[in-house]
Scaffold this motif. Structure first.
Motif, PDB file in Angstrom:
ATOM      1  N   ALA A  67       0.826  -1.205   0.000  1.00  0.00           N
ATOM      2  CA  ALA A  67       0.000   0.000   0.000  1.00  0.00           C
ATOM      3  C   ALA A  67       0.860   1.255   0.000  1.00  0.00           C
ATOM      4  CB  ALA A  67      -0.938  -0.004   1.214  1.00  0.00           C
ATOM      5  N   ALA A  68       1.950   1.242   0.760  1.00  0.00           N
ATOM      6  CA  ALA A  68       2.829   2.410   0.811  1.00  0.00           C
ATOM      7  C   ALA A  68       3.485   2.658  -0.544  1.00  0.00           C
ATOM      8  CB  ALA A  68       3.900   2.218   1.884  1.00  0.00           C
ATOM      9  N   VAL A  69       3.938   1.595  -1.191  1.00  0.00           N
ATOM     10  CA  VAL A  69       4.556   1.764  -2.513  1.00  0.00           C
ATOM     11  C   VAL A  69       3.529   2.300  -3.497  1.00  0.00           C
ATOM     12  CG1 VAL A  69       5.541   0.495  -4.468  1.00  0.00           C
ATOM     13  CG2 VAL A  69       6.369   0.055  -2.165  1.00  0.00           C
ATOM     14  N   ARG A  70       2.332   1.770  -3.460  1.00  0.00           N
ATOM     15  CA  ARG A  70       1.282   2.222  -4.390  1.00  0.00           C
ATOM     16  C   ARG A  70       0.901   3.672  -4.131  1.00  0.00           C
ATOM     17  NH1 ARG A  70      -3.541   0.359  -7.136  1.00  0.00           N
ATOM     18  NH2 ARG A  70      -4.103   2.245  -8.256  1.00  0.00           N
ATOM     19  N   LEU A  71       0.752   4.043  -2.873  1.00  0.00           N
ATOM     20  CA  LEU A  71       0.322   5.402  -2.548  1.00  0.00           C
ATOM     21  C   LEU A  71       1.433   6.432  -2.732  1.00  0.00           C
ATOM     22  CD1 LEU A  71      -1.812   4.645   0.618  1.00  0.00           C
ATOM     23  CD2 LEU A  71      -2.658   5.349  -1.632  1.00  0.00           C
ATOM     24  N   LEU A  72       2.652   6.075  -2.378  1.00  0.00           N
ATOM     25  CA  LEU A  72       3.751   7.040  -2.470  1.00  0.00           C
ATOM     26  C   LEU A  72       4.225   7.270  -3.892  1.00  0.00           C
ATOM     27  CD1 LEU A  72       5.819   6.072   0.680  1.00  0.00           C
ATOM     28  CD2 LEU A  72       4.422   8.110   0.341  1.00  0.00           C
ATOM     29  N   THR A  73       4.181   6.229  -4.709  1.00  0.00           N
ATOM     30  CA  THR A  73       4.653   6.391  -6.091  1.00  0.00           C
ATOM     31  C   THR A  73       3.511   6.694  -7.052  1.00  0.00           C
ATOM     32  OG1 THR A  73       4.446   4.029  -6.585  1.00  0.00           O
ATOM     33  CG2 THR A  73       6.577   4.809  -5.738  1.00  0.00           C
ATOM     34  N   ALA A  74       2.274   6.432  -6.654  1.00  0.00           N
ATOM     35  CA  ALA A  74       1.094   6.589  -7.519  1.00  0.00           C
ATOM     36  C   ALA A  74       1.289   5.806  -8.811  1.00  0.00           C
ATOM     37  CB  ALA A  74       0.803   8.058  -7.795  1.00  0.00           C
ATOM     38  N   ASP A  75       1.893   4.626  -8.690  1.00  0.00           N
ATOM     39  CA  ASP A  75       2.232   3.822  -9.849  1.00  0.00           C
ATOM     40  C   ASP A  75       1.904   2.358  -9.565  1.00  0.00           C
ATOM     41  OD1 ASP A  75       3.287   2.863 -12.210  1.00  0.00           O
ATOM     42  OD2 ASP A  75       5.379   3.163 -11.632  1.00  0.00           O
ATOM     43  N   ARG A  76       0.984   1.817 -10.336  1.00  0.00           N
ATOM     44  CA  ARG A  76       0.642   0.403 -10.183  1.00  0.00           C
ATOM     45  C   ARG A  76       1.840  -0.496 -10.461  1.00  0.00           C
ATOM     46  NH1 ARG A  76      -4.986  -0.216 -10.290  1.00  0.00           N
ATOM     47  NH2 ARG A  76      -6.025   1.594 -11.154  1.00  0.00           N
ATOM     48  N   TRP A  77       2.680  -0.091 -11.401  1.00  0.00           N
ATOM     49  CA  TRP A  77       3.815  -0.913 -11.803  1.00  0.00           C
ATOM     50  C   TRP A  77       4.840  -1.028 -10.681  1.00  0.00           C
ATOM     51  CZ3 TRP A  77       3.202  -3.975 -15.763  1.00  0.00           C
ATOM     52  CH2 TRP A  77       2.258  -3.638 -16.718  1.00  0.00           C
ATOM     53  N   ALA A  78       5.001   0.001  -9.891  1.00  0.00           N
ATOM     54  CA  ALA A  78       5.920  -0.073  -8.753  1.00  0.00           C
ATOM     55  C   ALA A  78       5.375  -1.042  -7.701  1.00  0.00           C
ATOM     56  CB  ALA A  78       6.140   1.307  -8.147  1.00  0.00           C
ATOM     57  N   ALA A  79       4.065  -0.983  -7.455  1.00  0.00           N
ATOM     58  CA  ALA A  79       3.461  -1.923  -6.511  1.00  0.00           C
ATOM     59  C   ALA A  79       3.538  -3.348  -7.051  1.00  0.00           C
ATOM     60  CB  ALA A  79       2.008  -1.548  -6.241  1.00  0.00           C
ATOM     61  N   LEU A  80       3.369  -3.497  -8.357  1.00  0.00           N
ATOM     62  CA  LEU A  80       3.489  -4.823  -8.966  1.00  0.00           C
ATOM     63  C   LEU A  80       4.923  -5.344  -8.876  1.00  0.00           C
ATOM     64  CD1 LEU A  80       1.990  -7.056 -10.464  1.00  0.00           C
ATOM     65  CD2 LEU A  80       2.596  -5.905 -12.590  1.00  0.00           C
ATOM     66  N   ALA A  81       5.897  -4.459  -9.028  1.00  0.00           N
ATOM     67  CA  ALA A  81       7.302  -4.867  -8.893  1.00  0.00           C
ATOM     68  C   ALA A  81       7.594  -5.328  -7.467  1.00  0.00           C
ATOM     69  CB  ALA A  81       8.225  -3.719  -9.290  1.00  0.00           C
ATOM     70  N   ALA A  82       7.093  -4.594  -6.478  1.00  0.00           N
ATOM     71  CA  ALA A  82       7.278  -5.010  -5.084  1.00  0.00           C
ATOM     72  C   ALA A  82       6.587  -6.345  -4.832  1.00  0.00           C
ATOM     73  CB  ALA A  82       6.739  -3.947  -4.134  1.00  0.00           C
ATOM     74  N   GLY A  83       5.402  -6.501  -5.376  1.00  0.00           N
ATOM     75  CA  GLY A  83       4.684  -7.767  -5.231  1.00  0.00           C
ATOM     76  C   GLY A  83       5.387  -8.923  -5.924  1.00  0.00           C
ATOM     77  N   ALA A  84       5.968  -8.658  -7.093  1.00  0.00           N
ATOM     78  CA  ALA A  84       6.711  -9.698  -7.796  1.00  0.00           C
ATOM     79  C   ALA A  84       7.936 -10.130  -6.986  1.00  0.00           C
ATOM     80  CB  ALA A  84       7.129  -9.211  -9.177  1.00  0.00           C
ATOM     81  N   GLY A  85       8.591  -9.169  -6.339  1.00  0.00           N
ATOM     82  CA  GLY A  85       9.716  -9.516  -5.467  1.00  0.00           C
ATOM     83  C   GLY A  85       9.279 -10.375  -4.298  1.00  0.00           C
ATOM     84  N   MET A  86       8.124 -10.043  -3.715  1.00  0.00           N
ATOM     85  CA  MET A  86       7.588 -10.849  -2.610  1.00  0.00           C
ATOM     86  C   MET A  86       7.264 -12.262  -3.067  1.00  0.00           C
ATOM     87  SD  MET A  86       4.889  -8.521  -0.615  1.00  0.00           S
ATOM     88  CE  MET A  86       5.340  -6.960   0.069  1.00  0.00           C
ATOM     89  N   ILE A  87       6.581 -12.369  -4.192  1.00  0.00           N
ATOM     90  CA  ILE A  87       6.172 -13.673  -4.692  1.00  0.00           C
ATOM     91  C   ILE A  87       7.396 -14.516  -5.043  1.00  0.00           C
ATOM     92  CG2 ILE A  87       5.009 -14.851  -6.603  1.00  0.00           C
ATOM     93  CD1 ILE A  87       2.963 -12.523  -6.557  1.00  0.00           C
ATOM     94  N   LEU A  88       8.365 -13.906  -5.703  1.00  0.00           N
ATOM     95  CA  LEU A  88       9.570 -14.644  -6.085  1.00  0.00           C
ATOM     96  C   LEU A  88      10.330 -15.143  -4.854  1.00  0.00           C
ATOM     97  CD1 LEU A  88      11.357 -15.588  -8.434  1.00  0.00           C
ATOM     98  CD2 LEU A  88      12.648 -13.474  -8.139  1.00  0.00           C
ATOM     99  N   ALA A  89      10.491 -14.284  -3.857  1.00  0.00           N
ATOM    100  CA  ALA A  89      11.190 -14.700  -2.634  1.00  0.00           C
ATOM    101  C   ALA A  89      10.429 -15.816  -1.927  1.00  0.00           C
ATOM    102  CB  ALA A  89      11.378 -13.509  -1.699  1.00  0.00           C
ATOM    103  N   THR A  90       9.117 -15.703  -1.887  1.00  0.00           N
ATOM    104  CA  THR A  90       8.309 -16.738  -1.245  1.00  0.00           C
ATOM    105  C   THR A  90       8.466 -18.073  -1.968  1.00  0.00           C
ATOM    106  OG1 THR A  90       6.706 -15.099  -0.488  1.00  0.00           O
ATOM    107  CG2 THR A  90       5.958 -17.373  -0.576  1.00  0.00           C
ATOM    108  N   LEU A  91       8.413 -18.034  -3.285  1.00  0.00           N
ATOM    109  CA  LEU A  91       8.522 -19.279  -4.044  1.00  0.00           C
ATOM    110  C   LEU A  91       9.912 -19.888  -3.968  1.00  0.00           C
ATOM    111  CD1 LEU A  91       6.380 -18.450  -7.191  1.00  0.00           C
ATOM    112  CD2 LEU A  91       5.775 -19.868  -5.235  1.00  0.00           C
ATOM    113  N   VAL A  92      10.933 -19.055  -4.046  1.00  0.00           N
ATOM    114  CA  VAL A  92      12.304 -19.572  -4.013  1.00  0.00           C
ATOM    115  C   VAL A  92      12.631 -20.195  -2.660  1.00  0.00           C
ATOM    116  CG1 VAL A  92      14.731 -18.868  -4.022  1.00  0.00           C
ATOM    117  CG2 VAL A  92      13.211 -18.088  -5.830  1.00  0.00           C
ATOM    118  N   PHE A  93      12.260 -19.528  -1.600  1.00  0.00           N
ATOM    119  CA  PHE A  93      12.632 -20.019  -0.277  1.00  0.00           C
ATOM    120  C   PHE A  93      11.643 -21.020   0.307  1.00  0.00           C
ATOM    121  CE2 PHE A  93      15.166 -16.192  -0.659  1.00  0.00           C
ATOM    122  CZ  PHE A  93      16.393 -16.691  -0.282  1.00  0.00           C
ATOM    123  N   SER A  94      10.524 -21.254  -0.371  1.00  0.00           N
ATOM    124  CA  SER A  94       9.583 -22.269   0.098  1.00  0.00           C
ATOM    125  C   SER A  94       9.896 -23.646  -0.461  1.00  0.00           C
ATOM    126  CB  SER A  94       8.154 -21.888  -0.307  1.00  0.00           C
ATOM    127  OG  SER A  94       7.737 -20.753   0.391  1.00  0.00           O
ATOM    128  N   GLY A  95      10.701 -23.693  -1.506  1.00  0.00           N
ATOM    129  CA  GLY A  95      11.004 -24.971  -2.142  1.00  0.00           C
ATOM    130  C   GLY A  95      12.154 -25.701  -1.483  1.00  0.00           C
TER     131      GLY A  95
END
Length: 130
Positions: free
Chosen positions: A52-80
């Motif tokens: 929410a902070a990334v989305r609100l501070l940057t006013a950019d969906r793509w920045a929030a998506l980039a942060a989310g992609a980093g979260m998802i990638l880290a979760t998947l890599v370290f869960s395996g």
């Protein structure tokens, strides 16, 4: 081309910070205080706050998506399973909840509509509309 560089840099930083939050949540989600899954709750709250902070501070969906992609990638890599066969995160109900919560949070924050200001009502309130 100068205007694209800060935007791409923002996406890169958001991706890295999202990865750090994803890693921290992946490791800490299994902490329980008695019967209460404190680690999972704090990981979800922290991740939602970051997105929410990334989305609100940057006013950019793509920045929030980039942060989310980093979260998802880290979760998947370290869960395996690791290269040596070790498992950092055993498959439990909390792990499944964390693995599903991250993409749901990302989807909600990225898909949330932008805050729109009605132009006619704003100008009429200031007395500029005839």
């Amino acid at each position: 081309m100068r205007t694209a560089l800060p935007r791409v840099a923002t996406w890169a930083v958001a991706f890295i910070v999202g990865g750090v939050y994803g890693l921290a949540g992946t490791i800490a989600h299994s902490f329980q205080l008695g019967w209460f899954p404190l680690g999972l709750v704090l990981a979800i709250i922290g991740s939602a706050a970051l997105l929410a902070a990334v989305r609100l501070l940057t006013a950019d969906r793509w920045a929030a998506l980039a942060a989310g992609a980093g979260m998802i990638l880290a979760t998947l890599v370290f869960s395996g399973r690791g290269p040596g066969g070790s498992v950092i995160v055993p498959q439990t109900q909390l792990a499944v909840a964390w693995t599903l919560a991250v993409p749901i949070l990302v989807t909600v924050v990225v898909a949330w509509p932008s805050r729109l200001r009605p132009v006619a009502a704003d100008t009429a309130a200031r007395g500029e509309l005839d």
